[in-house]
Structure formats: structure tokens, C-alpha cells
Scaffold this motif. Structure first.
Motif, PDB file in Angstrom:
ATOM      1  N   MET A  69       0.840  -1.201   0.000  1.00 31.43           N
ATOM      2  CA  MET A  69       0.000   0.000   0.000  1.00 31.43           C
ATOM      3  C   MET A  69       0.873   1.248   0.000  1.00 31.43           C
ATOM      4  N   SER A  70       0.731   2.090  -1.001  1.00 32.15           N
ATOM      5  CA  SER A  70       1.539   3.311  -1.025  1.00 32.15           C
ATOM      6  C   SER A  70       0.827   4.416  -0.253  1.00 32.15           C
ATOM      7  N   LEU A  71       1.609   5.301   0.322  1.00 31.15           N
ATOM      8  CA  LEU A  71       1.022   6.395   1.093  1.00 31.15           C
ATOM      9  C   LEU A  71       0.288   7.374   0.194  1.00 31.15           C
ATOM     10  N   ARG A  72       0.646   7.399  -1.078  1.00 23.95           N
ATOM     11  CA  ARG A  72      -0.104   8.256  -2.007  1.00 23.95           C
ATOM     12  C   ARG A  72      -1.526   7.718  -2.200  1.00 23.95           C
ATOM     13  N   ASP A  73      -1.617   6.407  -2.375  1.00 28.54           N
ATOM     14  CA  ASP A  73      -2.947   5.799  -2.486  1.00 28.54           C
ATOM     15  C   ASP A  73      -3.733   5.985  -1.202  1.00 28.54           C
ATOM     16  N   LEU A  74      -3.046   5.805  -0.077  1.00 30.98           N
ATOM     17  CA  LEU A  74      -3.712   5.965   1.216  1.00 30.98           C
ATOM     18  C   LEU A  74      -4.244   7.386   1.382  1.00 30.98           C
ATOM     19  N   ALA A  75      -3.409   8.359   1.027  1.00 26.82           N
ATOM     20  CA  ALA A  75      -3.807   9.758   1.161  1.00 26.82           C
ATOM     21  C   ALA A  75      -5.079  10.038   0.358  1.00 26.82           C
ATOM     22  N   GLU A  76      -5.098   9.524  -0.857  1.00 26.99           N
ATOM     23  CA  GLU A  76      -6.268   9.759  -1.702  1.00 26.99           C
ATOM     24  C   GLU A  76      -7.512   9.090  -1.113  1.00 26.99           C
ATOM     25  N   ALA A  77      -7.343   7.854  -0.683  1.00 26.54           N
ATOM     26  CA  ALA A  77      -8.480   7.097  -0.140  1.00 26.54           C
ATOM     27  C   ALA A  77      -9.003   7.711   1.158  1.00 26.54           C
ATOM     28  N   ALA A  78      -8.123   8.361   1.893  1.00 25.01           N
ATOM     29  CA  ALA A  78      -8.510   8.939   3.185  1.00 25.01           C
ATOM     30  C   ALA A  78      -8.947  10.396   3.029  1.00 25.01           C
ATOM     31  N   GLY A  79      -8.797  10.942   1.837  1.00 28.55           N
ATOM     32  CA  GLY A  79      -9.188  12.326   1.600  1.00 28.55           C
ATOM     33  C   GLY A  79      -8.226  13.343   2.178  1.00 28.55           C
ATOM     34  N   LEU A  80      -6.946  12.995   2.170  1.00 26.28           N
ATOM     35  CA  LEU A  80      -5.921  13.927   2.653  1.00 26.28           C
ATOM     36  C   LEU A  80      -4.792  14.011   1.636  1.00 26.28           C
ATOM     37  N   SER A  81      -3.868  14.941   1.857  1.00 24.69           N
ATOM     38  CA  SER A  81      -2.667  15.019   1.037  1.00 24.69           C
ATOM     39  C   SER A  81      -1.567  14.204   1.699  1.00 24.69           C
TER      40      SER A  81
END
Lengths: 229, 229
Positions: B61-73
Motif C-alpha cells: 500500500m503506497s502512502l499516495r494511495d492511502l492519502a487519496e483514499a482517506a481524503g488527505l494530502s
DNA sequence: TGAAAAAACGAGCGAGCGCTCGATTTATTA
DNA sequence: TAATAAATCGAGCGCTCGCTCGTTTTTTCA
């Protein structure tokens, strides 16, 4: 009786034998020509892959680390597979092939008696997963990261194993040997008991439980749960 | 009786409640000041992490994908943890804390009877892992990639759970309710049966087996194996 | 309403990844 | 032993990763 013979009654489950079967299965994608060279290197690659993957996960294993552990260069590795994912598929294929072949190989006299058949299936599964422990751990832990077709095959293979158990249980119920309300449910509970042997191996090693002792203990536990003891 | 009440009798196992406990536990490393903002975002982060990780693995899991999925940068994420590994530790801590707290909370009248106590432990474990299913799957699947201290704690937590079962079994044997040669071995076999519920959830979902039905079925299976039925 | 505080942003960094390919070493054979 | 074939090598490519930090947006409250 040699320990190898005792542990793996049907077939050769050494690394070399596995490498030979994998070489046969993937001959057209392996560039190395001479079989004895290919088998030797492939053994090393398999051994290193299982060691590194089972410690940190397949995804986290870098091909540079693998190359060093296997005694090859980065480029050298690519004579044996065309991508990291193929390496995963090779190992998975070897596991499910071995399991499917073995569990269908019950002798007729064993099949004749549901209790004997169930005990035989349990013993063989435990002993096979003992002989191929790193392979089984790998297949179990990396299952979710399989490419779609391989994952489908793994799920089907697991369902097939469970179906074998369910059939034996149903037969035993029909003969009045087992007393079980729902044979399918009971069959579903057998698999995790077999998997615990290789998934939590350090726990049992620490307690000095051998594969034979585990198989006997689990057989006893399950047969009592089925009302056969 | 509401479903939530029935499934998780002791405590609130919603995402929000988990986020609150995690916020309390890691307050000094979380930069966001206002609790209601922090809890809301942390819930989103937890939800997205569990969703993405349980599909492809935490490592993948990349933090970029996580950020998008969580609605954050990307930068926004780092107000809530100081590194990817901390996120893993947060979730693990929540799981083992919930399990340890619940399983020690058996009422006195339940403790008085080994059969009732065993049934209670099985039911609570199944229902807890049902209420916190993504958390349990995460902890189970990612266990091998924990940092060393967290892994030690996880192993200790698992051993503690097993010890609780072993104690109840020994008590039952002493009272003549259970007929078992080796209570420790039998206790070791209970854990994989409980884990199967959340690890192989799709299998049981497909068959329409509810958490309550699974707990009852497993209880019956185990009690028969222990000679109590 | 406007200045201060809190929260969120996202381009850019060094590092490591899977993978390639021309160069090099090793093995084979005439 | 020289020429050919087989096997191996490893620097380099494009890319994505975790993570940072100066900037911008949002919230708070006198």
C-alpha cells in the motif's frame, strides 16, 4: 526406515526434486540449456526465495538480495524467470500440484474405512507440509498477492481438499461411524487444524511436538469431535 | 437487542471508538490539536489503511494511495503519524488491547463453570473478531512484518490467550468434566479454529454462516473433542 | 473583520525498486 | 588450442517509494 521415507511416503519432496519438476513445467521460459546446471541454480534460487520471503514477505524481498543469496547476478536471475511474479507462480504451482497429487492417492484398503481414510488424509497432509514446510508457508502467506488466475487456482485447490474431507465425513455419517449434524461445516474446521502445523511451527517446535505426534493428536481431537471415539 | 449490542457486548468497537483510543494512546505524536478533527480524520485513515492493506498487503500500500483514499494530502497524513510503520503499530495495538481486555472480563458466574467459561471465551472471541474484522485480519496477515518489539508483544498476546484456554481446560479436567490427555495441546488447537472465522471469512459468508452460528458450531465441535458432550 | 493559529497542501528529494542488454567469463568441441 | 556456444555479469534506465517543508487555505476569536 529413513526419516525422509517416513515423512514423505509418496514422492520426493527435496529441493532438487522440486526444482526438476518446476524446470519441466517452465522449460520454455528458462533460458539455461543444460538441465543439471539449471536444476542446481534453480534449487539455489528457490531456497533463497523461500528463506527471504518467509522472513519478510515476497513483496519486500528485493531481487538484488535474492541474487546475492542465490549466488547469481541480477542479470543471471533472469535466465530462470521472466519476472518476479513468475517466481511466485512457480512456487505456488509446485505446492498445489504436490498436495492435489498426494491427497488423491489413498490406497483402496484405506478408502474402504472412513476412519482410516480420515486418519490417512490428516497424516499425509501433516507429513507433506512438514516435508515442504517453506513451500506451504510461502503459499499460505502470499496467497493474497497472487495474480488473479493463480489465486483462483489456489482457492479452487483449497476447496477441493475440503471437498475430499467432506466426502469422507458424509460416508462415515452414512455408515453410522461419525455423528455429525453438518459434515460440510465439520470439514471446514479440519483445514485450519492442518494449517496450524506449518503456520505456527515455532510454537510446536518449542514444545517438542513432532509431525507424527501432531498428526496423531489432531486425528484424536477430530475423531472425538466427530463422535468416533 | 441491537445487533451492535449483541455482537460486541463489552465495549464500543466502531471505527470512531477505535480512533479515539488510538488518539489517546498516541496523543504526543499526533500534531492535530482539536480532538474531534483528529478523531474524524484518524477514522478515515484507519478505514482506508485496513481496506487497502487487506486487499494487497500493508507493504504494497503506497502512502499516495492511502492519502487519496482517506481524503488527505501526503503532507496531511504526517500530522497523524511519524512514519508508515507507526500506522501499523497503531492498528496492532488496538487489536491486542481489545482482545486482552475482553477475554479477561468473564463474569464470576461464568468462570464458575468450565464448560460455560469455555463457551463464553469462544463466543466472545468470535464476536469480537466479527466486530473488528478488518483489524483482526490486518494483525494476522501483517504479523511477520511487525517491527521486533511489536512482534514480541503479538506473540506474547497470543500465548496469553492460549494460556487462558489452557487454564479453563485444566480446571475442567480436574473436575472430571473434560477428558483430555494433554490440555496444553488441546488449547493450542482452539486458536486456529477461532482464527478461521476472520481469516477465511468469504468462505463462511458464501455459506450463510453467521458469527453466532459459527461460535455455536465451533463450541459444539470443541466440547465433543474434549469429551464434554 | 482581520490578524493569529491550526490544518492541509503537493512539488521535490534521495533512495531503492524491477528489469535490460552489451560486455565478459566459462564451457564445449573440432 | 582456437573458435563457437552457453552462461553470467553489473552498470544503467525509468519509475515509484517514503518522507520533507515552504506555501496556502481554513478556522478561531478579540
Amino acid at each position: 526406515m529413513s526419516p525422509e521415507k517416513r515423512l514423505a511416503p509418496y514422492g520426493d519432496y527435496s529441493l532438487q526434486a522440486a526444482a526438476e519438476r518446476i524446470l519441466t513445467r517452465h522449460r520454455d521460459h528458462i533460458r539455461t540449456q543444460k538441465p543439471h546446471v539449471a536444476v542446481a541454480k534453480l534449487s539455489k534460487i528457490l531456497e533463497a526465495t523461500l528463506k527471504l520471503s518467509n522472513r519478510q514477505g515476497f513483496q519486500a524481498m528485493s531481487l538484488r538480495d535474492l541474487a546475492e543469496a542465490a549466488g547469481l547476478s541480477m542479470g543471471g536471475l533472469y535466465s530462470y524467470f521472466d519476472g518476479k511474479e513468475t517466481l511466485l507462480v512457480m512456487i505456488l504451482g509446485e505446492v498445489s500440484s504436490a498436495a492435489e497429487t498426494l491427497l488423491e492417492a489413498a490406497p483402496d484398503d484405506v478408502r474402504a474405512d472412513p476412519v482410516a481414510h480420515l486418519e490417512w488424509l490428516i497424516a499425509m497432509h501433516v507429513l507433506l507440509s512438514e516435508a515442504m514446510q517453506p513451500f506451504f508457508v510461502f503459499a499460505y502467506m502470499e496467497a493474497k498477492s497472487f495474480p488473479a488466475p493463480a489465486r483462483k487456482r489456489a482457492i479452487a485447490s483449497e476447496a477441493a481438499t475440503e471437498a475430499i474431507f467432506a466426502r469422507v465425513l458424509a460416508e462415515g455419517v452414512a455408515r453410522g461411524v461419525f455423528k455429525v449434524d453438518d459434515p460440510d461445516f465439520a470439514a471446514a474446521l479440519i483445514k485450519p487444524l492442518l494449517q496450524d502445523w506449518y503456520v505456527k511451527r515455532p510454537k510446536y517446535a518449542k514444545r517438542g511436538v513432532s509431525a507424527e505426534a501432531y498428526a496423531a493428536g489432531v486425528s484424536d481431537f477430530i475423531l472425538k469431535a466427530l463422535g468416533a471415539r
